[in-house]
Design a protein around this motif. Structure first.
Motif, PDB file in Angstrom:
ATOM      1  N   ILE A  86       0.846  -1.192   0.000  1.00 11.68           N
ATOM      2  CA  ILE A  86       0.000   0.000   0.000  1.00 11.68           C
ATOM      3  C   ILE A  86       0.884   1.246   0.000  1.00 11.68           C
ATOM      4  O   ILE A  86       1.683   1.449   0.916  1.00 11.68           O
ATOM      5  N   ASN A 145       1.190   5.647  -0.825  1.00 13.39           N
ATOM      6  CA  ASN A 145       0.443   6.877  -0.533  1.00 13.39           C
ATOM      7  C   ASN A 145       0.000   7.001   0.914  1.00 13.39           C
ATOM      8  O   ASN A 145      -0.784   7.891   1.241  1.00 13.39           O
ATOM      9  N   SER A 155       0.552   8.863   7.201  1.00 13.69           N
ATOM     10  CA  SER A 155       0.739   8.552   8.615  1.00 13.69           C
ATOM     11  C   SER A 155      -0.447   7.768   9.149  1.00 13.69           C
ATOM     12  O   SER A 155      -1.555   7.861   8.631  1.00 13.69           O
ATOM     13  N   ARG A 196      -1.974   6.553  13.107  1.00 12.43           N
ATOM     14  CA  ARG A 196      -1.814   6.502  14.557  1.00 12.43           C
ATOM     15  C   ARG A 196      -2.947   5.684  15.143  1.00 12.43           C
ATOM     16  O   ARG A 196      -4.088   5.779  14.700  1.00 12.43           O
ATOM     17  N   PHE A 240      -8.255   4.282  14.561  1.00 10.65           N
ATOM     18  CA  PHE A 240      -7.087   4.660  13.770  1.00 10.65           C
ATOM     19  C   PHE A 240      -7.286   6.036  13.158  1.00 10.65           C
ATOM     20  O   PHE A 240      -8.397   6.381  12.739  1.00 10.65           O
ATOM     21  N   ILE A 294      -5.786   7.971  10.043  1.00  3.64           N
ATOM     22  CA  ILE A 294      -4.988   7.650   8.866  1.00  3.64           C
ATOM     23  C   ILE A 294      -4.907   8.844   7.938  1.00  3.64           C
ATOM     24  O   ILE A 294      -5.923   9.443   7.601  1.00  3.64           O
ATOM     25  N   GLU A 295      -3.686   9.187   7.538  1.00  4.00           N
ATOM     26  CA  GLU A 295      -3.494  10.275   6.582  1.00  4.00           C
ATOM     27  C   GLU A 295      -2.943   9.696   5.285  1.00  4.00           C
ATOM     28  O   GLU A 295      -1.959   8.954   5.287  1.00  4.00           O
ATOM     29  N   VAL A 296      -3.614  10.030   4.186  1.00  3.71           N
ATOM     30  CA  VAL A 296      -3.255   9.463   2.888  1.00  3.71           C
ATOM     31  C   VAL A 296      -2.824  10.582   1.953  1.00  3.71           C
ATOM     32  O   VAL A 296      -3.423  11.651   1.934  1.00  3.71           O
ATOM     33  N   LYS A 302      -8.576   3.568  -0.642  1.00  3.30           N
ATOM     34  CA  LYS A 302      -7.269   3.213  -0.086  1.00  3.30           C
ATOM     35  C   LYS A 302      -7.418   2.793   1.381  1.00  3.30           C
ATOM     36  O   LYS A 302      -6.883   1.774   1.807  1.00  3.30           O
ATOM     37  N   GLU A 359      -9.116  -0.450   1.722  1.00  2.00           N
ATOM     38  CA  GLU A 359      -8.206  -1.547   1.412  1.00  2.00           C
ATOM     39  C   GLU A 359      -7.328  -1.879   2.625  1.00  2.00           C
ATOM     40  O   GLU A 359      -7.114  -3.044   2.956  1.00  2.00           O
ATOM     41  N   MET A 360      -6.831  -0.827   3.301  1.00  2.07           N
ATOM     42  CA  MET A 360      -6.010  -1.049   4.506  1.00  2.07           C
ATOM     43  C   MET A 360      -6.798  -1.822   5.559  1.00  2.07           C
ATOM     44  O   MET A 360      -6.286  -2.729   6.203  1.00  2.07           O
ATOM     45  N   LYS A 386      -7.225  -5.461   4.474  1.00  2.00           N
ATOM     46  CA  LYS A 386      -5.993  -6.241   4.394  1.00  2.00           C
ATOM     47  C   LYS A 386      -5.357  -6.489   5.752  1.00  2.00           C
ATOM     48  O   LYS A 386      -4.714  -7.504   5.965  1.00  2.00           O
ATOM     49  N   LEU A 387      -5.499  -5.507   6.664  1.00  2.00           N
ATOM     50  CA  LEU A 387      -4.735  -5.636   7.911  1.00  2.00           C
ATOM     51  C   LEU A 387      -5.489  -5.224   9.172  1.00  2.00           C
ATOM     52  O   LEU A 387      -5.480  -5.933  10.175  1.00  2.00           O
ATOM     53  N   LEU A 388      -6.156  -4.086   9.110  1.00  2.00           N
ATOM     54  CA  LEU A 388      -6.611  -3.482  10.369  1.00  2.00           C
ATOM     55  C   LEU A 388      -7.820  -4.171  10.994  1.00  2.00           C
ATOM     56  O   LEU A 388      -8.014  -4.132  12.199  1.00  2.00           O
TER      57      LEU A 388
END
Lengths: 80, 80
Positions: A30, A32, A35, A37, B42, B44-46, B57, B60-61, B64-66
């Motif tokens: 992944i 782009n 950050s 947190r 979370f 998240i900054e994209v 995006k 997708e995160m 896939k993971l969170l």
């Protein structure tokens, strides 16, 4: 009465867990991602009809147990 | 573009951690607490200017993971 509480690390506090998640996401392909947190989330239901009293109750819970005020901030929102 | 993601256990999934918090709060003398469930949060900054693409995006995160989609739900909100 139902509330949500989000607990986040203060801006200047390092977030090693978030860092690991960041690296893992990058390794998963992944891009782009600037950050990420991590924080905590609570859904709290209180037996109280007065909104102010209920909110004070939730605040008390945060200060007594849920939040480490030295390194964390919290935000209370009413649900529904 | 900044998003918040809240991850919560599905309704029928037991939340032992929340149960412990509930008991501890009761022991600390807090009454009127009906229920408490714990989740994850979370921020998240994209690096993406198109809101739809950015949201995809983040989704997708999550997938896939969170988020463990078998036992957890998630909600994405745009910040600011």
């Amino acid at each position: 009465m139902k509330f949500s509480v989000t607990v986040t690390l203060k801006k200047d506090v390092l977030d090693p867990q978030g860092k690991v998640v960041h690296n893992t996401l990058t390794n998963l392909g992944i891009d782009n991602l600037k950050s990420i947190r991590q924080g905590k989330f609570f859904e709290i239901e209180v037996n109280e009809t007065d909104q102010n009293k209920a909110e004070d109750k939730v605040k008390e819970m945060c200060e007594k147990l849920l939040v480490n005020l030295i390194i964390e901030d919290f935000q209370i929102n009413k649900l529904q």
